[in-house]
Each structure stands twice: as structure tokens, then as C-alpha cells.
Design a protein around this motif. Structure first.
Motif, PDB file in Angstrom:
ATOM      1  N   ALA A 129       4.140   6.869   1.497  1.00  0.00           N
ATOM      2  CA  ALA A 129       2.939   6.457   0.762  1.00  0.00           C
ATOM      3  C   ALA A 129       1.836   6.029   1.730  1.00  0.00           C
ATOM      4  O   ALA A 129       0.663   6.386   1.562  1.00  0.00           O
ATOM      5  N   ALA A 130       2.207   5.268   2.760  1.00  0.00           N
ATOM      6  CA  ALA A 130       1.209   4.792   3.726  1.00  0.00           C
ATOM      7  C   ALA A 130       0.593   5.950   4.488  1.00  0.00           C
ATOM      8  O   ALA A 130      -0.623   5.994   4.719  1.00  0.00           O
ATOM      9  N   ALA A 131       1.441   6.905   4.872  1.00  0.00           N
ATOM     10  CA  ALA A 131       0.947   8.057   5.628  1.00  0.00           C
ATOM     11  C   ALA A 131       0.042   8.914   4.750  1.00  0.00           C
ATOM     12  O   ALA A 131      -1.045   9.321   5.167  1.00  0.00           O
ATOM     13  N   ALA A 132       0.459   9.166   3.521  1.00  0.00           N
ATOM     14  CA  ALA A 132      -0.333  10.002   2.613  1.00  0.00           C
ATOM     15  C   ALA A 132      -1.647   9.327   2.240  1.00  0.00           C
ATOM     16  O   ALA A 132      -2.666   9.988   2.054  1.00  0.00           O
ATOM     17  N   GLY A 133      -1.645   8.006   2.119  1.00  0.00           N
ATOM     18  CA  GLY A 133      -2.844   7.272   1.712  1.00  0.00           C
ATOM     19  C   GLY A 133      -3.798   6.994   2.866  1.00  0.00           C
ATOM     20  O   GLY A 133      -4.810   6.332   2.681  1.00  0.00           O
ATOM     21  N   ASP A 134      -3.481   7.472   4.049  1.00  0.00           N
ATOM     22  CA  ASP A 134      -4.303   7.272   5.253  1.00  0.00           C
ATOM     23  C   ASP A 134      -4.528   5.791   5.557  1.00  0.00           C
ATOM     24  O   ASP A 134      -5.602   5.379   6.004  1.00  0.00           O
ATOM     25  N   PHE A 135      -3.508   4.979   5.299  1.00  0.00           N
ATOM     26  CA  PHE A 135      -3.560   3.579   5.713  1.00  0.00           C
ATOM     27  C   PHE A 135      -3.315   3.463   7.221  1.00  0.00           C
ATOM     28  O   PHE A 135      -2.480   4.197   7.775  1.00  0.00           O
ATOM     29  N   ILE A 164      12.176   2.069   2.234  1.00  0.00           N
ATOM     30  CA  ILE A 164      11.291   2.019   3.404  1.00  0.00           C
ATOM     31  C   ILE A 164      10.660   3.394   3.640  1.00  0.00           C
ATOM     32  O   ILE A 164       9.461   3.511   3.899  1.00  0.00           O
ATOM     33  N   ARG A 205      10.101   5.640   1.424  1.00  0.00           N
ATOM     34  CA  ARG A 205       9.113   5.847   0.362  1.00  0.00           C
ATOM     35  C   ARG A 205       7.787   5.158   0.738  1.00  0.00           C
ATOM     36  O   ARG A 205       6.702   5.692   0.518  1.00  0.00           O
ATOM     37  N   ARG A 206       7.895   3.976   1.303  1.00  0.00           N
ATOM     38  CA  ARG A 206       6.682   3.249   1.705  1.00  0.00           C
ATOM     39  C   ARG A 206       5.981   3.948   2.865  1.00  0.00           C
ATOM     40  O   ARG A 206       4.757   4.043   2.909  1.00  0.00           O
TER      41      ARG A 206
END
Lengths: 251, 251
Positions: free
Chosen positions: B154-160, B148, B150-151
Motif C-alpha cells: 500500500a505504501a509503495a503504491a500510494g507513493d508514500f 506487513i 500488505r502495508r
């Protein structure tokens, strides 16, 4: 007199998946903004209402027209297929409202959610979205391609199930291949990929392929298609694409 | 005689957002598996049908019961709030079907999509999901917490834009704070965060806070809440949370 603006999601395109709230909003509106074909397909006879037809690419103009109508005191529905809030008309309308200095009260604005394309695709494929997932549009009309690539990389690295909107158009033919390449850096070529065209419409086509073969032109991916890339635990059982909810359940 | 199993999404919990297809599936079923309260709230009188009530944590047992009923030749609906395919009962049912060696044909299995919690939250907040977004459940009952995290990274870094399901329970009180910390590494403390409890139910509560203040206990985040974290372009206008569709539209 204060107007009202509904942002209505029609769902996939058949009346069975149109919510009563969406039908009521349309019935309550003297004027409708959207694609006539979609509206009539799901809502039946709307001949008593003024329909302002839309063409592709006219989103901001149609949003401005709808806001004008509501400011003039009328009730208007702006309709989108799927969910108005997911790559639909909610964005252009709220942008226009912001630009006009909308006071948050008049006209009243109400969003009516609908079944989005990723849910229609998932329902027809099996249960691919049962773990954390993301939605990414491959259209670079409004988002720089570098930003989309960054999202694809993050989704692939984070092992998200990924639903790709606008995966390919006549003008945009290599983006899906690039997405495939990025995911192949993080997932095996055997990763299941679901391809759903025209969900719940007469032309519906559902295919399960794999990530390695996603560049096959015979899959017919186009702008009416939603592509769902499984995570590293997704498997196929008897034609259904299944993502286990729990990580202990890998098949 | 071949049975039929419907996986039905009820939507947020009021009849106005129940699709006709979902209502028809329930009406077509002699037996129902789910929470009686939710079923009666949206589908009205179901007293002619056998209801197999569910308790939290019984998902696999209820899925197995429903599969048994369908294999015995009956028609049964397994109902979930929101969308059955998004953190709902589709996962447990397909897992049981896989374990039983289901042939893909009998019993027939049909998923009926419904309006999911993230869409209900978005509709009430404004238009927060108008750019690429992801859904992440903070429940570590079935998913390791490291996965979780890791997700979230990834979501924060990808600006989702990120919709968080199961953000907090009595047992799980620090996960949301950890999510907040991860997002603060990539987004300013002023990033809008929408908090929606009991969407479209009588107890509905909609709040817009910001990422810096997401650890405030007064926000009342619990297991009936969906938390929507904006991306770096999301803004608030007159109490609505708006994510521009285009990156040129930053306010």
C-alpha cells in the motif's frame, strides 16, 4: 565568513516541549524567521534578535530570505511549529538551496527536530500510533487532489492508522468528508477517530469520535486540528484511544 | 493515595533532544522503568531513584510492573527511546491498563512525547519527509508478516515516503530485501534511500543509497537503523535527501 542556517522545530507550542537543542539554536541566531507569536511563546524573550515575521503562504519568500541571510555570513534560525521536517519549513529551504546550487557546505545547514503535531495529538489521545501509521495532508495547495485521494485509498486499504494534517480550512471544506468516505469503504463506522485542536496550548481541545460521525460540524475540525483515524483494531477505553501493538490483542 | 504513571519519550539518546517536560517527568518519579543506559545518558544522575531495568522482549512484564507501582500510589516513569507512542512503551502500558479495568482516572496516566527515530533520521538526512509518509515496522514478532507485506504494498503504491523501523535483526534478515522488492515494483532503482544508524549518538552513521542497492550488506542495516525510502519525487543534492513539498518542484 561562512553563515549558518538552522531549521528549528518548536514542538507543539509550549516551552515544556521545546528541546534544549532547539532553544540553543534560537539563542545562537542573530536573526529569526518565523511567526513571532510562536517564537516568543516557546523561547521567551528574543528582543535582541531580528525577527522576520511570516504570513501564511509566504513560505518560499521567507525561505529565500533566510538563505540570503546565511549566504551573507550570518546565523539564522527558520522556525516551524511541530517538526521543521514534517510539513514545515525544511522543504522550502532545501528547495531554495537546491535552486541556488548550494555546495552542501557553506552556509552550514542544520535541522533540529521537534515534537510534531501527530505526536502531540497521540500523546493526548492515548496510544493510537502503536501500529504502522501514515501522515497525510489534505491541503491541495501544492499536491493535486487526485494524488491525495490515491494516498487516502492506500492508507485505508493497508489498515494504517492515519494522521490527517490540514484537515479543513475555510476554503477546503469537503476534503475531510471525502477522506471519511474512503476510509468507510475499508473500516467500520465505529472506528475511533481522535480530534485534537491546539495541542498543549491554552485553547487545547481533545475529542474522540468515530468514523461514521466524522462529518459532524460540531466537532469543530479546522486548520489547527490533527485528526487521527484508528486502524481496524483500535479501541477506546475510558476516554483513551488505544491501538494494540500486537494483532493478537484485539479487545 | 493515587499514583501517577508517566510514559516518557527520551528522544534519540542525547540530552540536547530531551524535552523539559520529559526531564521533569523523570525528576518527578521516585521509580523508573526502562533501560538504565538510555536513562542515564539523557537524564544524568538518577541515583536517587529506583530503576527497574528492562531487557528486550520484557515489554509486557515491565508495563505490568509499572502499573502495579502506580496503583500502589507511587509516581513512576516508563521511559522509551524516541517517542513512547511510536513503537514504544505506551502500547504495552495501555494494554495492561485495559486488562486491569483502569477507570481512566487513578492512577493518572500522562504521555510525554519525544523526538522519534523517523524524525531524527530525517533531520540528519535533509528533508525526506516533506510529503505524505508512513512508518512501518518490519518486525513480525507481534504483527503477521502478511499484514506487513500488505502495508508495504500500500505504501509503495500510494507513493508514500516510507520510514522502516526494525529493518533487520540477526533473526530477521530477509524482510528488508522483500520490502526492497515490493518498492521496486512501483519506484525506480534510483530512488534515494536514507540509512541512519544510532542517530545523535557517538556511533552515528548516515548514508544515502538507492533502492536498487538497498540489498548491499555493506550498508550495515541492523536493529539500530532507520531506513527512509523516498517517494518518486525525492532527489539527492550535495549529500542531502530532499523530498519536494510540492509536486511541481520535481528536480
Amino acid at each position: 565568513m561562512s553563515g549558518k542556517l538552522y531549521l528549528v522545530g518548536l514542538g507543539p507550542g509550549d516551552a515544556a516541549h521545546l528541546t534544549p537543542a532547539a532553544a540553543a539554536a534560537i539563542a545562537d541566531s542573530g536573526q529569526l524567521v518565523g511567526y513571532r507569536f510562536y517564537i516568543e511563546q516557546v523561547a521567551g524573550d528574543v528582543s535582541d534578535q531580528v525577527i522576520h515575521a511570516m504570513e501564511l503562504g509566504q513560505e518560499l519568500e521567507r525561505a529565500a530570505l533566510a538563505v540570503d541571510i546565511a549566504y551573507a555570513g550570518h546565523t539564522v534560525s527558520v522556525v516551524s511549529s511541530g517538526d521543521a521536517g514534517i510539513y514545515g519549513m525544511a522543504g522550502p529551504v532545501f528547495r531554495v538551496l537546491t535552486d541556488r546550487g548550494w555546495d552542501g557546505i557553506a552556509p552550514a545547514v542544520e535541522t533540529v527536530p521537534g515534537v510534531s503535531a501527530l505526536q502531540s495529538a497521540a500523546a493526548l489521545l492515548g496510544s493510537p500510533l502503536m501500529q504502522d501509521f501514515c501522515a497525510i495532508s489534505l491541503s491541495d495547495l501544492l499536491t493535486p487532489w487526485e494524488q491525495i485521494v490515491r494516498r487516502l485509498q492506500a492508507a485505508a486499504a493497508g489498515d494504517f492508522v492515519a494522521a490527517l494534517y490540514n484537515p479543513r480550512s475555510r476554503r477546503r471544506i469537503r476534503h475531510l468528508d471525502e477522506a471519511r468516505r474512503i476510509f468507510l469503504e475499508h473500516r467500520p463506522a465505529s472506528t475511533p477517530v481522535g480530534i485534537v485542536r491546539h495541542a498543549y496550548r491554552p485553547e487545547q481541545a481533545v475529542t474522540i469520535a468515530d468514523l461514521g460521525g466524522l462529518d459532524d460540524p460540531a466537532l469543530g475540525v479546522d486548520m489547527f486540528t490533527t485528526v487521527v483515524i484508528g486502524n481496524t483494531n483500535t479501541y477506546v477505553h475510558q476516554g483513551r484511544m488505544v491501538t494494540p501493538r500486537g494483532y493478537e490483542a484485539k479487545q
